[in-house]
Scaffold this motif. Sequence first.
Motif, PDB file in Angstrom:
ATOM      1  N   LYS A  21       0.826  -1.211   0.000  1.00 52.39           N
ATOM      2  CA  LYS A  21       0.000   0.000   0.000  1.00 52.39           C
ATOM      3  C   LYS A  21       0.861   1.262   0.000  1.00 52.39           C
ATOM      4  O   LYS A  21       0.460   2.288  -0.495  1.00 52.39           O
ATOM      5  CB  LYS A  21      -0.926   0.022   1.220  1.00 52.39           C
ATOM      6  CG  LYS A  21      -2.110  -0.896   1.094  1.00 52.39           C
ATOM      7  CD  LYS A  21      -3.009  -0.762   2.299  1.00 52.39           C
ATOM      8  CE  LYS A  21      -4.164  -1.708   2.221  1.00 52.39           C
ATOM      9  NZ  LYS A  21      -5.020  -1.630   3.391  1.00 52.39           N
ATOM     10  N   LEU A  22       2.052   1.173   0.579  1.00 51.16           N
ATOM     11  CA  LEU A  22       2.922   2.340   0.637  1.00 51.16           C
ATOM     12  C   LEU A  22       3.387   2.756  -0.747  1.00 51.16           C
ATOM     13  O   LEU A  22       3.426   3.927  -1.061  1.00 51.16           O
ATOM     14  CB  LEU A  22       4.131   2.071   1.541  1.00 51.16           C
ATOM     15  CG  LEU A  22       3.826   1.897   3.013  1.00 51.16           C
ATOM     16  CD1 LEU A  22       5.103   1.575   3.771  1.00 51.16           C
ATOM     17  CD2 LEU A  22       3.188   3.147   3.578  1.00 51.16           C
ATOM     18  N   GLY A  27       9.479   6.849   1.590  1.00 53.94           N
ATOM     19  CA  GLY A  27      10.425   7.944   1.704  1.00 53.94           C
ATOM     20  C   GLY A  27       9.783   9.321   1.645  1.00 53.94           C
ATOM     21  O   GLY A  27      10.481  10.323   1.545  1.00 53.94           O
ATOM     22  N   LYS A  28       8.462   9.405   1.690  1.00 51.56           N
ATOM     23  CA  LYS A  28       7.766  10.698   1.603  1.00 51.56           C
ATOM     24  C   LYS A  28       7.110  11.027   2.940  1.00 51.56           C
ATOM     25  O   LYS A  28       6.925  10.170   3.785  1.00 51.56           O
ATOM     26  CB  LYS A  28       6.698  10.629   0.510  1.00 51.56           C
ATOM     27  CG  LYS A  28       7.281  10.226  -0.827  1.00 51.56           C
ATOM     28  CD  LYS A  28       6.940  11.204  -1.870  1.00 51.56           C
ATOM     29  CE  LYS A  28       7.675  10.857  -3.149  1.00 51.56           C
ATOM     30  NZ  LYS A  28       6.909  11.101  -4.306  1.00 51.56           N
ATOM     31  N   LYS A  29       6.756  12.283   3.118  1.00 56.01           N
ATOM     32  CA  LYS A  29       6.093  12.760   4.333  1.00 56.01           C
ATOM     33  C   LYS A  29       4.738  13.351   3.960  1.00 56.01           C
ATOM     34  O   LYS A  29       4.598  13.973   2.916  1.00 56.01           O
ATOM     35  CB  LYS A  29       6.927  13.865   4.993  1.00 56.01           C
ATOM     36  CG  LYS A  29       8.334  13.475   5.369  1.00 56.01           C
ATOM     37  CD  LYS A  29       8.397  12.748   6.657  1.00 56.01           C
ATOM     38  CE  LYS A  29       8.180  13.705   7.782  1.00 56.01           C
ATOM     39  NZ  LYS A  29       8.171  13.126   9.083  1.00 56.01           N
ATOM     40  N   GLU A  76       6.760  17.774  -7.824  1.00 55.17           N
ATOM     41  CA  GLU A  76       6.184  16.479  -7.428  1.00 55.17           C
ATOM     42  C   GLU A  76       4.699  16.455  -7.725  1.00 55.17           C
ATOM     43  O   GLU A  76       3.986  17.397  -7.444  1.00 55.17           O
ATOM     44  CB  GLU A  76       6.412  16.219  -5.939  1.00 55.17           C
ATOM     45  CG  GLU A  76       7.847  15.946  -5.616  1.00 55.17           C
ATOM     46  CD  GLU A  76       8.014  15.409  -4.219  1.00 55.17           C
ATOM     47  OE1 GLU A  76       7.072  14.833  -3.663  1.00 55.17           O
ATOM     48  OE2 GLU A  76       9.111  15.577  -3.681  1.00 55.17           O
ATOM     49  N   ARG A  77       4.272  15.350  -8.330  1.00 56.71           N
ATOM     50  CA  ARG A  77       2.828  15.187  -8.614  1.00 56.71           C
ATOM     51  C   ARG A  77       2.426  13.827  -8.170  1.00 56.71           C
ATOM     52  O   ARG A  77       2.325  12.870  -8.570  1.00 56.71           O
ATOM     53  CB  ARG A  77       2.511  15.383 -10.082  1.00 56.71           C
ATOM     54  CG  ARG A  77       2.915  16.746 -10.621  1.00 56.71           C
ATOM     55  CD  ARG A  77       1.940  17.835 -10.149  1.00 56.71           C
ATOM     56  NE  ARG A  77       2.139  19.099 -10.785  1.00 56.71           N
ATOM     57  CZ  ARG A  77       3.094  19.954 -10.508  1.00 56.71           C
ATOM     58  NH1 ARG A  77       3.960  19.689  -9.598  1.00 56.71           N
ATOM     59  NH2 ARG A  77       3.174  21.105 -11.124  1.00 56.71           N
TER      60      ARG A  77
END
Length: 77
Positions: A21-22, A27-29, A76-77
């Motif tokens: 699911k990640l 590595g993102k917030k 970033e999109r």
Amino acid sequence: MAQAKPAAEVLAAPENAAASKLGGRDGKKAVSGYFSPEVSRGLHMLALEQGSNLQALMGEAFDDLMRKYGKHPFGER
């Protein structure tokens, strides 16, 4: 008969549903805020009209904000 894997190995396995699911979140917030139901509805409607999603609209808005203040956009999109 196959032996059961240790719990730590099962949690780290890529086939684990939680890990899959990640996906693109690795590595993102998270960045969030609280807005009126009207703002939420309007943004979701705009995303549908544009064939996009809320995250892509937010990325576009953040890039515009960074440019406004002379900062490099993230794209970033």
